[in-house]
Design an enzyme around this catalytic site. Structure first.
Site, PDB file in Angstrom:
ATOM      1  CG  ASP A  12      -4.458  -4.401   2.729  1.00 47.57           C
ATOM      2  OD1 ASP A  12      -5.375  -3.586   2.493  1.00 47.57           O
ATOM      3  OD2 ASP A  12      -3.959  -5.140   1.869  1.00 47.57           O
ATOM      4  CE  LYS A  38      -5.853  -7.516   0.356  1.00 47.95           C
ATOM      5  NZ  LYS A  38      -4.452  -7.874   0.183  1.00 47.95           N
ATOM      6  N   GLY A  83      -0.142  -6.503  -7.563  1.00 41.79           N
ATOM      7  CA  GLY A  83       0.522  -6.014  -8.778  1.00 41.79           C
ATOM      8  C   GLY A  83      -0.454  -5.266  -9.650  1.00 41.79           C
ATOM      9  CD  GLU A 137      -3.076  -0.904   0.510  1.00 42.21           C
ATOM     10  OE1 GLU A 137      -3.579   0.233   0.404  1.00 42.21           O
ATOM     11  OE2 GLU A 137      -3.529  -1.899  -0.099  1.00 42.21           O
TER      12      GLU A 137
END
Ligand code: ADP
Ligand code: ASP
Ligand code: MG
Length: 810
Positions: free
Chosen positions: A673, A677, A792, A662
């Site tokens: 993070d 999720k 990515g 990030e």
């Protein structure tokens, strides 16, 4: 013999008139022709406007007359070489005098207006005649007023057949090769000039064809024929090569102004085929209109629309008891010369609802108020309600009556694009279904219906992209590379209509050239997110998708409003999906209510199909019982690369440079993070869950968590290097790998660093890979596994693209 009618644009300029004359000359070589011409394009409208100005004592009408005169003399000179002309002078003198009368009396009657409007066709036919003569054609100009006799309904007079037929009898012996008539104009029995209604030149032509038993009627205009929709509004409209009279009538009744609705009747009565042809493409394709023609396949032949419509509704509990209620309403409207365009299905015993032209609103309101004054006073009915700024959109097709489901498809197509329907009417012929909608939705409605009913068409998806960093750039480049293939192979036309960075935005309604979006964006306007949304909404395009490729909280705050405006949202931004459950549910609710979609596949494991897999399981009746996952490509990269030889902080810095973290790597390292999720996965599995229900065991030393900024954080990592070395050594001693594992089981969720043994699927996770194991009712022993690159720019962009395609295919 054939009749050829040339519309306003066909005689709109010197070149156009020359083109007309060459078309006529060619036709006259093989048959006798009757030619009908409209006024020079736009002139009738200008005459309407200047006469109205005179009536309100606006003296600028004089300038308008002078300007019209110059316009005609210029065309005349270019055609004939003469700079002045007695007849043209005479018409303008008359026009000036009549308008002066209107000015003085401050009154413009329909009769006077008809006289004023007749100037247009009298002038155009005179000029065409002069040029035909000059070209050596065997031509005679007739004054239609001496032949076509009407009643006194000025503004839209009705032909009186008996004297008109008689007048045309004499013409049957006429042997002139070219016979020229001004369209639109006629006269009453006492020789007052009248007109046949706007667009009425088509009627003149059809009438002449009927009375002289023509073999064919040709309507020459500025398009190749009747199309599936108005080409000015729907770029993808296609030519209809053959339609039945009934279909043409229906299409033109609902606004396909290429044919004036009543004009079909006289030709239809004696079975004369009508060809609609393009003056500017005389050899090109055309439309044939004939009796009883069916193509047998297409259900919907065309989509028409009428602008500037108002809905007039009368409601009241006691309407049932009022005798002749609807008859009285229609009579009152007709006495006031208000034309009812449509009567809707909402009309019931308790209410009646009709569509009228917006210009008639005042007249209609007065007429209805007067007629039902007593009933309104007695509260038997409510005062008439009038809604304006509406339009009518109609689907037309002869085969429609045998098919169910068309209206459903129409309503859902409109619904998913946020177009709400005010009223519905199905013509008694069952050759049309029409809906009344807000006028600002017209273009969108026509285009989306066109796509949905003319299947071979491309479906257009309009993208609005905010955020053009690494992922945004990769996304735009993927769209650019796939555009042509998607259009060809999958019939979806994906266009980027708007883009923005934090300072500027750029819009192009038809879609921008993605090879140069960077330069285009630089030429854009300064704007913030509110400005961007405002412009996007003003464009009001069908299948609009907002793509947020930022990590911004303020941008995520606009989703709710967009979804409620039926605009879909696609985003890798996790903020919206991880706020309070109530807010998440509210977004989901909006998608259901407004037919929009909120897709965020890239919130978890970038482009890997994790959320969609789970949704598919859910829809097919499976239930997710537990989840185990490695969800951070970043952390994986760190633990795969850290072996104590280089400081932990330097591995973190490498990951940041590689774009694997990030913007602030602390979000990754803190595990936050991963928690987000996991939260999204739990929610998408159908459970209510909040962030604070996830237990988090941090692997960072406490000191590091308190760092004020990133630099201090790196320093603290270095200061605590021993801690990381210890973690590594412990794992190594057991021949295990370190993984930050997210798990959900028995209603409990947690995220923490674990030592994973060789036998576990998490052990062999390369580079930045992610892995998710779903244990479900169907996959209860062997989990369903999704594994692959989980971070990515390119893979994230492709995940966003996949969401866009999901919307395109829905
Ligand atoms: P003219 O001056 O030749 O009478 P009009 O302007 O009255 O021409 O009619 C032609 C126009 O009708 C076209 O330019 C087109 O914009 C419009 N139109 C509306 N609906 C349709 C349709 N379904 N097919 C073709 N043209 C249409
Ligand atoms: N000139 C008239 C109009 O504009 C008639 C026609 O063009 O058909 O309405
Ligand atoms: Mg017309």
């Amino acid at each position: 013999m054939k009749v050829m009618k040339f519309g306003g644009t066909s005689v709109g300029s010197t070149d156009a008139i020359k083109q007309v004359v060459s078309i006529v000359e060619k036709a006259a070589q093989t048959s006798q022709v009757y030619v009908v011409v409209s006024a020079v394009g736009g002139v009738t409208n200008q005459l309407v406007s200047l006469s109205q100005k005179a009536a309100i004592r606006d003296k600028s009408y004089e300038d308008d007359i002078a300007q019209l005169k110059t316009q005609h003399l210029e065309i005349f000179e270019a055609l004939t070489g003469f700079t002045t002309d007695e007849f043209i002078d005479h018409i303008f003198t008359q026009l000036t005098e009549v308008c002066k009368g209107v000015f003085l009396l401050k009154e413009l009657t329909e009769r006077t207006k008809d006289y004023i409007l007749s100037s247009g066709e009298r002038l155009s036919s005179y000029m065409v005649n002069a040029y035909m003569k000059k070209q050596g054609l065997d031509v005679q100009l007739f004054d239609a007023r001496e032949y076509i006799i009407t009643d006194k309904k000025f503004g839209g007079a009705n032909v009186i057949w008996q004297p008109t037929t008689q007048n045309f009898e004499a013409l049957k012996q006429n042997e002139k090769q070219v016979n020229l008539f001004p369209g639109f104009i006629a006269s009453t029995l006492d020789k007052e000039t009248a007109t046949l209604g706007r667009g009425g030149s088509d009627y003149t032509a059809s009438l002449i064809a009927n009375l002289l038993k023509a073999d064919e009627l040709e309507i020459w205009t500025d398009v190749n024929g009747l199309m599936t929709a108005d080409p000015r509004l729907v770029r993808q409209a296609k030519l209809l090569e053959h339609v039945s009279y009934e279909e043409a009538l229906e299409l033109s009744h609902f606004g396909a102004k290429v044919l004036y609705p009543p004009s079909i009747q006289p030709a239809l009565d004696v079975n004369i085929p009508i060809a609609i042809r393009n003056t500017f493409d005389p050899e090109g394709p055309q439309t044939y209109v004939t009796k009883e023609w069916q193509d047998g396949q297409t259900i919907i032949r065309g989509i028409s629309s009428i602008k500037d419509v108002a809905l007039l509704t009368l409601t009241g509990p006691s309407m049932v008891g009022i005798p002749n209620f609807s008859a009285r309403l229609f009579k009152a409207l007709s006495d006031a010369k208000v034309n009812v365009i449509l009567i809707t299905q909402a009309s019931s015993e308790h209410s009646i609802c009709v569509g009228i032209s917006q210009v008639d609103v005042v007249l209609a309101q007065q007429a209805v108020d007067e007629e039902f004054h007593a009933e309104v006073m007695l509260r038997k009915i409510d005062p008439v309600k009038i809604e304006t700024d509406l339009c009518i959109v109609a689907l037309v097709g002869s085969n429609m009556r045998d098919h169910v489901g068309i209206s459903g498809k129409m309503f859902s197509t409109l619904g998913t694009n946020g177009v709400s329907i005010k009223a519905i009417a199905q013509g008694s012929s069952e050759r049309n279904i029409s809906v009344v909608i807000a006028q600002n939705h017209l273009k969108k409605a026509l285009n989306t219906l066109h796509e949905s009913f003319f299947l071979s068409e491309l479906k257009k998806i309009n993208l609005f992209v905010v955020g053009v960093g690494n992922v945004g750039k990769a996304f735009l480049s993927q769209v650019r590379k796939q555009q042509a293939m998607l259009a060809k192979e999958f019939r979806v036309d994906i266009q980027v209509v708007g883009i923005a960075n934090s300072k500027q935005c750029y819009f192009e309604e038809q879609g921008m050239d993605l090879t140069k979006w960077t330069e285009l964006l630089k030429t854009g306007d300064a704007c913030n997110i509110d400005g961007f949304i405002e412009r996007m909404k003003a464009l009001n395009l069908r299948n609009s998708v907002f793509i947020d490729i930022t990590a911004s909280k303020s941008i995520s705050a606009v989703y709710q409003g967009l979804l409620e405006s039926s605009i879909s949202v696609v985003t890798p931004n996790k903020i919206a999906a991880t706020r309070e459950m109530e807010k998440y549910l509210s977004l989901k609710w909006a998608t259901k209510k407004y037919g929009s979609q909120f897709l965020f596949e890239t919130n978890v494991a970038a482009g890997l199909p994790v959320i969609s897999t789970m949704n598919d399981l859910f829809k097919s009746g499976d239930k997710v019982n537990s989840i185990q996952a490695v969800l951070s490509g970043t952390l994986n990269y760190l633990f795969n690369n850290y072996d104590g030889t280089k400081p932990f902080s330097s591995i973190v810095k490498d990951a940041k440079v590689l774009g694997l973290t990030e913007p602030d790597p602390r979000l990754d390292l803190s595990g936050e993070d991963v928690m987000r999720k996991l939260l999204i996965l739990i929610r998408e599995s159908g459970r209510k869950f909040e962030m604070d229900q996830i237990a988090q065991v941090s692997f960072l030393p406490e000191a590091c968590e308190k760092a004020k900024d990133l630099d201090e954080f790196y320093d603290l990592l270095d200061a605590n290097e021993a801690h990381f070395q210890q973690l590594y050594a412990d794992a190594n001693a057991e021949d295990a790998q370190l993984r930050v594992v997210a798990s959900f089981k028995n209603g409990e969720a947690k995220v923490g660093l674990e030592k994973v043994q060789k036998s576990h699927p998490f052990y062999f996770l390369e580079g930045k890979d992610n892995i998710v194991l779903f244990y479900t009712e169907r996959y209860d022993e062997q989990p369903l596994v999704v594994k692959g690159a989980g971070a990515g720019a390119a893979v994230t962009a492709s995940g966003i693209f996949a969401d866009v395609l999901r919307i395109a295919n829905s």
